[in-house]
Design an enzyme around this catalytic site. Structure first.
Site, PDB file in Angstrom:
ATOM      1  N   CYS A  59       0.830  -1.207   0.000  1.00  0.00           N
ATOM      2  CA  CYS A  59       0.000   0.000   0.000  1.00  0.00           C
ATOM      3  C   CYS A  59       0.867   1.261   0.000  1.00  0.00           C
ATOM      4  O   CYS A  59       1.491   1.566  -1.006  1.00  0.00           O
ATOM      5  CB  CYS A  59      -0.978  -0.022   1.172  1.00  0.00           C
ATOM      6  SG  CYS A  59      -2.350   1.156   0.958  1.00  0.00           S
TER       7      CYS A  59
ATOM      8  N   HIS B  52      -3.940  -4.865   0.782  1.00  0.00           N
ATOM      9  CA  HIS B  52      -3.415  -5.279   2.088  1.00  0.00           C
ATOM     10  C   HIS B  52      -3.542  -6.795   2.270  1.00  0.00           C
ATOM     11  O   HIS B  52      -4.476  -7.272   2.922  1.00  0.00           O
ATOM     12  CB  HIS B  52      -4.165  -4.549   3.208  1.00  0.00           C
ATOM     13  CG  HIS B  52      -3.734  -3.142   3.388  1.00  0.00           C
ATOM     14  ND1 HIS B  52      -2.711  -2.771   4.237  1.00  0.00           N
ATOM     15  CD2 HIS B  52      -4.183  -1.993   2.809  1.00  0.00           C
ATOM     16  CE1 HIS B  52      -2.550  -1.460   4.184  1.00  0.00           C
ATOM     17  NE2 HIS B  52      -3.422  -0.963   3.317  1.00  0.00           N
TER      18      HIS B  52
ATOM     19  N   GLU C  74      -1.910  -8.707   4.197  1.00  0.00           N
ATOM     20  CA  GLU C  74      -1.813  -9.110   5.607  1.00  0.00           C
ATOM     21  C   GLU C  74      -3.190  -9.205   6.263  1.00  0.00           C
ATOM     22  O   GLU C  74      -3.403 -10.019   7.165  1.00  0.00           O
ATOM     23  CB  GLU C  74      -0.889  -8.149   6.371  1.00  0.00           C
ATOM     24  CG  GLU C  74      -1.480  -6.830   6.787  1.00  0.00           C
ATOM     25  CD  GLU C  74      -1.629  -5.812   5.670  1.00  0.00           C
ATOM     26  OE1 GLU C  74      -2.157  -4.715   5.923  1.00  0.00           O
ATOM     27  OE2 GLU C  74      -1.192  -6.118   4.531  1.00  0.00           O
TER      28      GLU C  74
END
Length: 256
Positions: free
Chosen positions: A120, A231, A233
Site C-alpha cells: 500500500c 493489504h 496481511e
C-alpha cells in the site's frame, strides 16, 4: 543472512510513528502497526522484527544488516513535496520522519541486495523513490471504482488482472494449484492515492479493471523488489493468495 544457518529468516517491518489522540497521555508519540503484519510473517516461517522510524538515519545500516528481508507497510500519505508537488485537497497527513527513514532504507536495500516487499503506502513510496509520482486523491484519478473500502478487510472487494510471468502470477498459481495459470484475483482495497507516473525501471504486474496499478516489481539488478497496493496481511488468515505472497517472500529471502 539465513542461507546455510538453519535459522528462520528475520524480516524487518517498518512501523508507524503516531501521536496517539486517545492514549493516557494524548499526543504522546507511540509506535504502532497492525498485528496482521507480524502474524503473516510468522505464519510464512519468518521472524518479524519491528523497526521504528527515526530521524537518526545512522542506525539504519546496522538494523538492515540484521535482516534477511524488509517490509514497507501501510500508513500515512507520502509527502507530495517528495515528488515535486504541493499538497492538493484530499491529500492526508504526512510523516516526514518516516518518509526519510524509509527512503534511506530503500537506498541501502538496493545497495546491499536486501529483498523488499512493499504494501500500500509502501508501494507508493517505492514509486516515488524511483522518480515516479502519485495521484494525491482518488477524486483526481478519473475513476469511479471503489478503492477506499469501508467493509471487512479480510474480504476482497474488486478484481485485479495479473500480468503473466511476474511474481504475482507465480504466487497466484501457487495459491491455486491445479487451476492452470489464473490471470485474475479478488483483493481488498484501502487506499485513496494511486500511482500516476510510473517510476523508472519499475514494471507493472497487475491492474484493477479501471487501470489503477495494483502491483509492481523491479526487473534487473537495481533492487530485489515486489510491491502490492492492497493489504494481503489483512486477508492472509483465509485467502490463499494473500498468505502465498508472504510465504513466497520469506522463502525468497531464505534462498538469498
Amino acid at each position: 543472512m539465513s542461507e546455510g544457518t538453519g535459522r528462520r529468516p528475520v524480516i524487518g517491518i517498518i512501523t508507524n510513528l503516531e501521536a496517539a489522540a486517545h492514549y493516557q497521555f494524548p499526543g504522546y508519540p507511540r509506535i504502532t502497526i497492525n498485528e496482521d503484519y507480524p502474524r503473516s510473517v510468522a505464519a510464512a516461517g519468518g521472524v518479524p522484527f519491528l523497526m521504528a522510524p527515526s530521524p537518526d538515519l545512522s542506525v539504519l545500516p546496522a538494523q538492515l544488516d540484521a535482516l534477511d528481508g524488509l517490509i514497507l507497510a501501510g500508513g500515512a500519505d507520502v509527502d507530495p513535496q517528495r515528488y515535486g508537488q504541493d499538497p492538493l485537497i484530499g491529500c492526508g497527513p504526512v510523516d516526514p520522519v518516516r518518509d526519510a527513514y524509509e527512503l534511506e532504507a530503500l537506498r541501502l536495500a538496493g545497495d546491499s541486495g536486501l529483498p523488499v516487499f512493499a504494501i500500500c503506502r509502501g508501494m507508493q513510496l517505492v514509486n516515488v523513490f524511483f522518480g515516479g509520482t502519485l495521484v494525491q486523491d482518488l477524486r483526481y484519478a478519473g475513476t469511479t471504482q471503489q478503492h477506499s473500502s469501508t467493509g471487512n478487510p479480510a474480504l476482497g472487494v474488486h478484481a485485479i488482472d495479473v500480468e503473466p510471468d511476474t511474481f504475482l502470477a507465480e504466487a497466484l498459481a501457487e495459491a491455486r494449484a491445479g487451476e492452470g495459470r489464473p490471470a485474475s484475483a479478488l483483493v481488498n482495497s484501502y487506499h485513496h492515492q494511486v500511482i500516476d507516473r510510473l517510476g523508472e525501471g519499475l514494471r507493472v504486474c497487475a491492474r484493477a479493471r479501471d487501470g489503477v496499478i495494483e502491483a509492481l516489481d523491479c526487473p534487473g539488478d537495481r533492487m530485489d523488489l515486489t510491491a502490492v497496493e492492497w493489504h494481503p496481511e489483512m486477508m492472509s488468515r483465509e485467502d490463499a493468495l494473500a498468505q502465498a505472497l508472504f510465504t513466497r517472500f520469506v522463502r525468497h529471502t531464505t534462498a538469498k
